[in-house]
Design a protein around this motif. Structure first.
Motif, PDB file in Angstrom:
ATOM      1  N   ILE A  34      33.865  58.647  27.315  1.00 46.83           N
ATOM      2  CA  ILE A  34      34.248  57.282  27.504  1.00 46.83           C
ATOM      3  C   ILE A  34      33.578  56.492  26.293  1.00 46.83           C
ATOM      4  CG2 ILE A  34      33.821  55.185  28.986  1.00 46.83           C
ATOM      5  CD1 ILE A  34      34.241  56.902  31.352  1.00 46.83           C
ATOM      6  N   LEU A  35      32.501  56.634  25.993  1.00 46.43           N
ATOM      7  CA  LEU A  35      31.839  55.760  24.986  1.00 46.43           C
ATOM      8  C   LEU A  35      32.514  56.276  23.458  1.00 46.43           C
ATOM      9  CD1 LEU A  35      28.158  56.357  25.818  1.00 46.43           C
ATOM     10  CD2 LEU A  35      29.688  54.288  26.176  1.00 46.43           C
ATOM     11  N   VAL A  36      32.937  57.413  23.382  1.00 45.21           N
ATOM     12  CA  VAL A  36      33.348  57.782  22.252  1.00 45.21           C
ATOM     13  C   VAL A  36      35.179  56.927  22.044  1.00 45.21           C
ATOM     14  CG1 VAL A  36      34.960  59.392  20.917  1.00 45.21           C
ATOM     15  CG2 VAL A  36      32.590  59.838  21.570  1.00 45.21           C
ATOM     16  N   GLY A  37      35.736  56.951  23.208  1.00 48.78           N
ATOM     17  CA  GLY A  37      36.857  56.104  23.254  1.00 48.78           C
ATOM     18  C   GLY A  37      36.686  54.711  22.964  1.00 48.78           C
ATOM     19  N   ILE A  38      35.603  54.012  23.448  1.00 47.96           N
ATOM     20  CA  ILE A  38      35.349  52.649  23.442  1.00 47.96           C
ATOM     21  C   ILE A  38      35.135  52.819  21.762  1.00 47.96           C
ATOM     22  CG2 ILE A  38      33.589  50.878  23.572  1.00 47.96           C
ATOM     23  CD1 ILE A  38      33.262  51.958  26.371  1.00 47.96           C
ATOM     24  N   VAL A  39      34.374  53.359  21.050  1.00 49.65           N
ATOM     25  CA  VAL A  39      34.094  53.343  19.578  1.00 49.65           C
ATOM     26  C   VAL A  39      35.326  53.436  18.965  1.00 49.65           C
ATOM     27  CG1 VAL A  39      32.824  54.196  17.673  1.00 49.65           C
ATOM     28  CG2 VAL A  39      31.603  54.059  19.960  1.00 49.65           C
ATOM     29  N   LEU A  40      36.226  54.226  19.251  1.00 47.32           N
ATOM     30  CA  LEU A  40      37.242  54.730  18.358  1.00 47.32           C
ATOM     31  C   LEU A  40      38.556  53.653  18.790  1.00 47.32           C
ATOM     32  CD1 LEU A  40      37.885  58.530  18.728  1.00 47.32           C
ATOM     33  CD2 LEU A  40      36.921  57.432  16.793  1.00 47.32           C
ATOM     34  N   ALA A 295      39.211  53.776  25.190  1.00 48.13           N
ATOM     35  CA  ALA A 295      40.055  53.318  24.346  1.00 48.13           C
ATOM     36  C   ALA A 295      40.630  51.773  24.898  1.00 48.13           C
ATOM     37  CB  ALA A 295      40.859  54.006  23.675  1.00 48.13           C
ATOM     38  N   SER A 296      40.595  51.790  26.438  1.00 48.38           N
ATOM     39  CA  SER A 296      41.404  50.555  26.762  1.00 48.38           C
ATOM     40  C   SER A 296      40.556  49.600  27.592  1.00 48.38           C
ATOM     41  CB  SER A 296      42.032  51.310  28.314  1.00 48.38           C
ATOM     42  OG  SER A 296      42.932  52.289  27.935  1.00 48.38           O
ATOM     43  N   VAL A 297      39.281  50.013  27.311  1.00 48.27           N
ATOM     44  CA  VAL A 297      38.192  48.871  27.596  1.00 48.27           C
ATOM     45  C   VAL A 297      38.118  47.705  26.824  1.00 48.27           C
ATOM     46  CG1 VAL A 297      35.820  48.538  28.136  1.00 48.27           C
ATOM     47  CG2 VAL A 297      36.935  50.745  28.841  1.00 48.27           C
ATOM     48  N   GLN A 298      37.931  46.541  27.472  1.00 48.33           N
ATOM     49  CA  GLN A 298      37.908  45.300  26.651  1.00 48.33           C
ATOM     50  C   GLN A 298      36.414  45.020  26.952  1.00 48.33           C
ATOM     51  OE1 GLN A 298      40.598  42.064  27.623  1.00 48.33           O
ATOM     52  NE2 GLN A 298      42.290  43.658  28.088  1.00 48.33           N
ATOM     53  N   LEU A 299      35.510  45.126  25.771  1.00 54.45           N
ATOM     54  CA  LEU A 299      33.976  45.153  26.037  1.00 54.45           C
ATOM     55  C   LEU A 299      33.826  43.576  26.593  1.00 54.45           C
ATOM     56  CD1 LEU A 299      32.671  46.819  22.853  1.00 54.45           C
ATOM     57  CD2 LEU A 299      32.810  47.613  25.213  1.00 54.45           C
ATOM     58  N   GLY A 300      34.450  42.533  26.189  1.00 55.07           N
ATOM     59  CA  GLY A 300      34.028  41.100  26.675  1.00 55.07           C
ATOM     60  C   GLY A 300      34.193  40.925  28.146  1.00 55.07           C
ATOM     61  N   VAL A 301      35.308  41.488  28.720  1.00 52.00           N
ATOM     62  CA  VAL A 301      35.667  41.395  30.254  1.00 52.00           C
ATOM     63  C   VAL A 301      34.646  42.281  30.719  1.00 52.00           C
ATOM     64  CG1 VAL A 301      37.402  41.946  31.859  1.00 52.00           C
ATOM     65  CG2 VAL A 301      38.213  41.082  29.857  1.00 52.00           C
ATOM     66  N   LEU A 302      34.324  43.558  30.154  1.00 53.54           N
ATOM     67  CA  LEU A 302      33.371  44.418  30.703  1.00 53.54           C
ATOM     68  C   LEU A 302      32.055  43.659  30.987  1.00 53.54           C
ATOM     69  CD1 LEU A 302      32.642  47.301  32.055  1.00 53.54           C
ATOM     70  CD2 LEU A 302      32.025  47.999  29.506  1.00 53.54           C
ATOM     71  N   GLN A 303      31.259  42.963  29.908  1.00 49.99           N
ATOM     72  CA  GLN A 303      30.399  42.586  30.161  1.00 49.99           C
ATOM     73  C   GLN A 303      30.190  41.180  31.104  1.00 49.99           C
ATOM     74  OE1 GLN A 303      29.123  40.592  26.238  1.00 49.99           O
ATOM     75  NE2 GLN A 303      27.050  39.949  27.213  1.00 49.99           N
ATOM     76  N   SER A 304      31.181  40.463  31.131  1.00 51.28           N
ATOM     77  CA  SER A 304      31.484  39.294  32.114  1.00 51.28           C
ATOM     78  C   SER A 304      31.724  39.646  33.472  1.00 51.28           C
ATOM     79  CB  SER A 304      32.653  38.405  31.641  1.00 51.28           C
ATOM     80  OG  SER A 304      33.898  39.088  31.676  1.00 51.28           O
ATOM     81  N   SER A 305      32.166  40.795  33.709  1.00 48.50           N
ATOM     82  CA  SER A 305      32.250  41.288  34.935  1.00 48.50           C
ATOM     83  C   SER A 305      31.140  42.099  35.526  1.00 48.50           C
ATOM     84  CB  SER A 305      33.586  41.997  35.283  1.00 48.50           C
ATOM     85  OG  SER A 305      34.689  41.220  34.519  1.00 48.50           O
ATOM     86  N   LEU A 306      29.989  42.252  34.739  1.00 45.13           N
ATOM     87  CA  LEU A 306      28.902  43.504  35.303  1.00 45.13           C
ATOM     88  C   LEU A 306      28.505  42.840  36.527  1.00 45.13           C
ATOM     89  CD1 LEU A 306      27.276  45.571  34.441  1.00 45.13           C
ATOM     90  CD2 LEU A 306      25.953  44.027  33.093  1.00 45.13           C
TER      91      LEU A 306
END
Length: 537
Positions: A34-40, A295-306
């Motif tokens: 999953i982390l590889v997908g976020i980076v790529l 690769a589908s993750v939006q980091l900003g939304v992930l952070q705000s939804s933590l």
């Protein structure tokens, strides 16, 4: 085309090594993927082609098909029968209770309406075959909880619950047919009838798939090896899933899982062969599944939804799922410790969340980005906890019983020990050892025992070993001492599976001495011994 190929290569290579790195750090491989997908993905380096990202739902479908077939092939009918209704209740109540509780909390904390809340609940509630199936099959191979069929109940329950929740999710997404007799029914009754129709149809289609595979692959003998057998079975299973999408009269995923279950009853050797084949397919499918999820993750939304995501996961698991576990095991013969094992053994989330977490966002459902973020959060938190907790708490909470090897895929590490000298029988020993090692993908320990150092003899043997074992992983060892004792000590030290000994074909004192070594090993070894005799001239 070349850009797409480069993207696929990136996903496979970096996904594999990312997973292996995570495993070496003590986390599940899927976390690294999953982390590889976020980076790529678009959130970071944006190295993945749009066409590949668009095809992500197809990759997810293949991955879920593979893991559900693995789950079906790992079930034990006799153990399930002992459970009565426990397995069925585990397949319905925990996930449904969690789904409802998550929906209520999401409506309260996120302002979702009922449909949005239930969609999030359907995304979060399913258990992860990617974590639970390998974990439970591993426990079965070690004997933990096998007497009461704990692993089988969790396996079947998680598979059924995934099918039920996937069905409800598809209905919530608006995939139910309009018109016909279902369209004329009240909504609640229509959903119930559709669910029963798809579950019953899935079981019937699964039985038909199993019968067809036995007919084609066993009775008609259309396949010659495990690879061909697995490819045919996978193609048939994928066809069923695709047909279910266009003809929603049965659940394609339930058909696949039940086909694996029925195959065990119809032809156990074929089921055993397919277990190994689908294990290999899963190693590829899981890379695409989890890398594309990242690769589908939006980091900003992930952070705000933590923060709210953690609350939803905690309440859903401890309250919603806890109620479901209590109701599922009520009146069973499970002990308190076995019931407590459901918390670490039946809570991990990954595969289904990866498969459907992005669908509301893709369909334009309001709050879809938050649903995806919480889906990813559930994976990042519960998957590593589950992968660690299952083997950690099983010895503490479950009882160990006898393993039925016919219903468990055991893949022990095979190590062969080949004691050699400079006599004429050594080439025959090495030839037979190489043959066995290739069949079992085994490692080889080549042992030479000598009382007086003889560099020339060692060099000669090393050349022979290199010649016969060129494509096999081996270790050449030189030691001293009485030959029988040195052989037995080496076998114990390296936990070898089998000892391959040479016996000379000629007469005389040499044959007597070699025969005495063979006789001594045969009389004292607790491991299988194969005697290779030199052909008589």
């Amino acid at each position: 085309m070349s850009a797409i190929l480069e993207t696929l290569a990136l996903i496979l290579l970096l996904g594999f090594f990312g997973g292996q790195l995570a495993r070496r750090l003590g986390a599940p491989a899927l976390i690294g993927m999953i982390l590889v997908g976020i980076v790529l993905g678009p959130a970071a380096l944006n190295l993945l082609q749009t066409d590949v990202l668009t095809a992500a739902p197809t990759f997810r479908t293949v991955a879920v098909m593979v893991i559900l077939m693995k789950a079906g092939l790992g079930l034990d009918r006799q153990k399930l029968a002992q459970q009565g209704t426990v397995a069925l209740r585990l397949g319905v109540l925990p996930a449904l209770c969690e789904m409802v509780v998550v929906a209520g909390v999401a409506m309260r904390l996120l302002g979702f309406d009922l449909r949005q809340g239930l969609l999030l609940g359907a995304i979060v509630a399913p258990e992860s075959p990617a974590v639970i199936v390998p974990g439970m099959l591993r426990l079965k191979s070690l004997g933990w909880g096998v007497d009461k069929g704990i692993s089988d109940a969790i396996l079947s329950g998680s598979a059924i619950s995934d099918v039920v929740i996937l069905l409800l999710f598809s209905l919530l997404m608006g995939s139910e047919h309009e018109g016909g007799f279902l369209g004329a029914l009240p909504p609640a009754l229509g959903v119930s009838v559709q669910a029963l129709l798809e579950i019953g149809g899935g079981l019937i289609v699964g039985y038909g798939l199993a019968w067809a595979l036995v007919f084609l692959l066993v009775k008609q003998n259309w396949s010659q090896n495990r690879v061909q057998t697995t490819l045919v079975a996978a193609a048939v299973a994928l066809g069923a899933v695709g047909l279910a999408d266009r003809l929603p009269l049965f659940s394609g995923y339930l058909a696949v899982m039940s086909a694996g279950f029925f195959l065990i009853e119809m032809d156990a050797p074929l089921a055993r062969q397919l277990r190994g084949g689908f294990d290999v397919l899963w190693q590829v499918a899981e890379i695409f599944l989890f890398v594309l999820l990242g690769a589908s993750v939006q980091l900003g939304v992930l952070q705000s939804s933590l923060g709210v995501g953690l609350v939803i996961l905690a309440v859903g698991t401890l309250i919603g799922r806890g109620i479901g576990w209590y109701l599922s095991t009520l009146g069973s013969h499970w002990t308190l410790s076995e019931r407590l094992f459901l918390l670490p053994g039946n809570s991990a989330k990954a595969t289904v969340q990866a498969a459907i977490g992005a669908l509301p966002l893709s369909a334009g459902v309001a709050g879809g980005e938050t649903m995806l973020a919480i889906a990813v959060l559930s994976i990042l938190i519960t998957a590593p906890l589950g992968a660690w907790a299952i083997p950690t708490f099983a010895p503490k909470l479950l009882q160990k019983g006898e393993v039925d090897a016919t219903k468990v895929l055991l893949q022990p590490r095979v190590v062969l020990l080949a004691p050699v000298d400079v006599s004429s029988v050594t080439p025959y020993v090495l030839q037979k050892t190489a043959e066995l090692a290739r069949r079992a993908d085994a490692e080889v320990i080549v042992l030479h025992v000598q009382d007086v150092p003889d560099p020339k003899a060692v060099a000669t043997l090393q050349a022979q070993v290199k010649q016969y074992l060129a494509d096999i992983r081996y270790r050449f060892i030189v030691t001293a001492g009485p030959i029988p004792q040195a052989i037995l000590d080496t076998a114990t030290l390296y936990n070898v599976t089998e000892i391959i000994l040479g016996k000379h074909g000629q007469g005389g004192l040499k044959r007597v001495l070699m025969g005495s070594v063979c006789q001594s090993i045969l009389e004292t070894s607790t491991r299988p011994v194969l005697i290779v005799e030199e052909p008589r001239s």
